[in-house]
Design an enzyme around this catalytic site. Sequence first.
Site, short mmCIF file in Angstrom:
data_model
loop_
_atom_site.label_atom_id
_atom_site.label_comp_id
_atom_site.label_asym_id
_atom_site.label_seq_id
_atom_site.Cartn_x
_atom_site.Cartn_y
_atom_site.Cartn_z
N CYS A 91 -40.38 28.84 -27.58
CA CYS A 91 -41.46 29.45 -27.26
C CYS A 91 -41.78 30.97 -27.68
O CYS A 91 -42.63 31.50 -27.49
CB CYS A 91 -42.07 29.10 -25.92
SG CYS A 91 -40.93 30.14 -24.80
N SER A 128 -14.89 11.58 -9.49
CA SER A 128 -14.13 12.00 -10.82
C SER A 128 -12.76 12.44 -10.15
O SER A 128 -12.50 12.69 -9.00
CB SER A 128 -14.97 13.16 -11.35
OG SER A 128 -16.05 12.66 -11.97
N CYS A 174 -36.85 33.52 -27.07
CA CYS A 174 -36.66 32.05 -26.79
C CYS A 174 -36.84 31.37 -28.16
O CYS A 174 -37.82 31.44 -28.95
CB CYS A 174 -37.58 31.59 -25.96
SG CYS A 174 -37.48 29.76 -25.57
N CYS A 181 -42.71 26.61 -21.70
CA CYS A 181 -41.58 26.32 -22.70
C CYS A 181 -41.38 24.83 -22.57
O CYS A 181 -40.90 24.52 -21.88
CB CYS A 181 -40.44 27.21 -22.39
SG CYS A 181 -39.19 27.09 -23.69
N LYS A 226 -3.88 17.24 -17.73
CA LYS A 226 -4.23 16.69 -19.13
C LYS A 226 -2.96 17.07 -20.10
O LYS A 226 -2.72 18.47 -20.12
CB LYS A 226 -5.53 17.15 -19.34
CG LYS A 226 -6.88 16.62 -18.53
CD LYS A 226 -6.92 15.16 -18.63
CE LYS A 226 -7.86 14.46 -19.08
NZ LYS A 226 -9.18 14.99 -19.34
N GLU A 280 1.20 8.45 -12.20
CA GLU A 280 0.61 7.35 -13.05
C GLU A 280 0.02 7.91 -14.58
O GLU A 280 -0.54 8.86 -14.56
CB GLU A 280 -0.38 6.46 -12.56
CG GLU A 280 -0.16 6.12 -10.99
CD GLU A 280 -1.39 5.70 -10.10
OE1 GLU A 280 -2.11 4.86 -10.73
OE2 GLU A 280 -1.63 6.28 -9.03
N LYS A 338 -2.73 8.29 -17.35
CA LYS A 338 -4.24 8.46 -17.19
C LYS A 338 -4.68 7.68 -18.28
O LYS A 338 -4.48 8.21 -19.41
CB LYS A 338 -4.82 9.67 -17.16
CG LYS A 338 -6.23 9.76 -17.10
CD LYS A 338 -6.74 11.46 -16.71
CE LYS A 338 -8.22 11.42 -16.57
NZ LYS A 338 -9.17 10.89 -17.63
N CYS A 343 -34.84 31.95 -20.51
CA CYS A 343 -36.30 32.39 -20.89
C CYS A 343 -37.27 32.23 -19.74
O CYS A 343 -37.30 31.10 -18.95
CB CYS A 343 -36.71 30.96 -21.93
SG CYS A 343 -38.50 30.90 -22.25
N ASP A 373 -6.99 6.05 -21.32
CA ASP A 373 -8.42 6.47 -21.91
C ASP A 373 -9.25 5.38 -22.31
O ASP A 373 -9.15 4.54 -23.39
CB ASP A 373 -7.95 6.89 -23.24
CG ASP A 373 -9.09 8.30 -23.90
OD1 ASP A 373 -10.08 8.33 -22.72
OD2 ASP A 373 -9.13 8.57 -24.74
N ASP A 382 -0.32 -22.13 -27.99
CA ASP A 382 -1.32 -21.81 -28.22
C ASP A 382 -2.22 -23.27 -28.24
O ASP A 382 -3.10 -23.21 -27.69
CB ASP A 382 -2.01 -21.02 -29.21
CG ASP A 382 -1.57 -19.56 -29.01
OD1 ASP A 382 -1.28 -19.19 -28.01
OD2 ASP A 382 -1.53 -18.83 -30.09
N TYR A 421 -5.41 0.58 -11.30
CA TYR A 421 -4.68 1.76 -10.64
C TYR A 421 -5.15 2.04 -9.16
O TYR A 421 -4.62 2.92 -8.48
CB TYR A 421 -5.15 3.01 -11.56
CG TYR A 421 -6.40 3.47 -11.66
CD1 TYR A 421 -7.21 3.95 -10.82
CD2 TYR A 421 -7.15 3.22 -13.07
CE1 TYR A 421 -8.60 4.26 -11.09
CE2 TYR A 421 -8.62 3.51 -13.07
CZ TYR A 421 -9.27 4.24 -12.24
OH TYR A 421 -10.38 4.47 -12.46
#
Length: 665
Positions: A406, A80, A403, A427, A309, A111, A113, A421, A115, A31, A222
């Site tokens: 309203c 997506s 509702c 509303c 997932k 691969e 996934k 509604c 996060d 360093d 990726y």
Amino acid sequence: MTVLERIQLLRDELNNHNYNYYVLDNATISDFDFDIKLKELEKLEIENPEFFDSNSPTQRVGGAITKNFETITHKNRMYSLDNSYSKEDLLDWEKRVQKGLGREDLEYTCELKFDGASINLTYENGKFIKAVTRGDGFQGDNVTANVKTIRSIPLSIKNEFVSNFQMRGEIILPLDGFNKMNEERVANGEEEYRNPRNTASGSLKLQDSAEVAKRPLDCLLYQVVTEERKYKTHFEILENARNVGFKVPKTITLAKTIDEVFDFVNHWDKKRHDLPYETDGVVIKVNNLQQQEELGYTSKAPRWAIAYKFKAEQVSTVLNEITYQVGRTGAITPVANLEPVQLAGTTVKRASLHNADQIAKLDIRENDTVFVEKGGEIIPKIIAVDLTKRPIDSQPTMYATNCPECNTALVRTEGDAKHYCPNEFGCAPQITGRIQHFISRKAMDIDGLGGETVDLLRKEGLIQNYADLYDLKVEQVIPLERMAEKSAQNMIAGIEKSKEIPFEKVLFALGIRFVGETVAKKLAKHFKSIDNLMTANFEELINVDEIGDRIAQSIVDFSNDLGNIQLIERLKVYGVQLEVSAESLENQTNKLEGQVFVVSGVFHQMSRNELKKAIEDNGGKVSSSISKKTNFIVAGDNMGPSKLTKAQDLGISIISEQDFIDKIS
């Protein structure tokens, strides 16, 4: 050695040391020695400003201040991924892929996934140009100054790769770095960060890049997006990207069969907790790039990739109360208000209950102890009730009849899962929600106007519908809370500029029930103007490709409503684009009207996307699969053998790329 030669030598050395340390995890210099060389380079660059280079290693320390992050449209949309949660889902996906390509001999890449926060990096002639967040997939924020501080991202590459390309990946915060940041915050008496993903994403939007440089962010890559056809497979192009300096994880694996995909999934489902960063699943892709191109995309995701997932984390907590939310279409969503609980790195206080049927199916009641998980690790949902802990005096849930905003009596039509509604124009959440939808990025994309401001404008009586936006004046807006003169001017300018937005986006912005982006494009292309659409009857509407009974009836109901008719007339007066522009119609013909085409193989004179656009511009329809409705197959090189067989069995005309060009000339 000249000063320029010394500067270039130091830059090359420091870039190489950065690569060894941050990408290969193999330090080749101390360093102290690194800092000495960096200081020498800084001094030389200050003394010789004519040799400044925005991609010099000295620029990684940050210092640029970004008060407003510029919105940039992605050259290639960031889609997506479709999600799967079982082996059966993966098998179904493989069948769709095999059918789409007309062959079974496929190869996949597996691969992890990651996060983190999705990022798109642009390189031209080997130089890093800009970094843009995913945003809504169509456009994102320019975070170039902040991303430059991430040392695992090369600012220039020397080796031959491809000339102009985009690298896509995830900005992540490794667990060690995240834990150290929290230790420092605790020591300083500050609140801990909740989880690595949100902290990484938040870091990209810090205004001072020097602060970003202090954070141990990393970038795992990726995907390479390029128009050059130098490489044949996804695996090959990523291997070469790694060789020229990009941090492509070595966990990527080739799989010859779906069973090998399952082996990869099973291995990492157990071993993922040993990784230095968070992962929530596996991404499986068709390896061959030409096959990826042939499979193409749905309106939301690539057909050639899917995410598996890992099983979501579950916790139990107490459901304190069920409340009801009103959406912009009047749809009522029941919400479970929970005793706060930690789940997958975040504090969960609320969960969606979807509809009355779901509540009845699980027999969910207030004061129940319930099991909660994050569906796809994003949206919390209740999956079961712990009946052993149900209070003795528990009463079944009686779904709302009026509702909550309203007090209008709710309605539910046959075959619809949700209650609604019907007080569309009276509303408050529906009024605000429709205007917020109207101004959103994918619709009118009005800069300087956000959801909170819309609500404030409505409460102040300045707007009651989206047409009212075009009557606003700067002097009306300035007195609003937290509204400076410049902000007011920007808002009015943004509203004025929205008059240039094309008809298909305006149609989506109107918020007609069941008319999403894709449907709006089809309707705009077919009817050409709002007048033609609103005078079309039910039969005319369902004759439009992919427009079913539900959408058609919704358009008829919208068109027959006096309030909507008046709104449209006002938008016309203001100059909003309510018909397809003359420029858009210039190159369009009806030569291929009523004809269905399948495009398959590799082409040489036009790209696949150019072919598809040419078909649609001339009135034809592009289909992804062969059926009895197919009229022509435009066949290029390497067309799938089973596709060819099916086409011959059905007697479908197979034409070449040149035949097609002659057909539309």
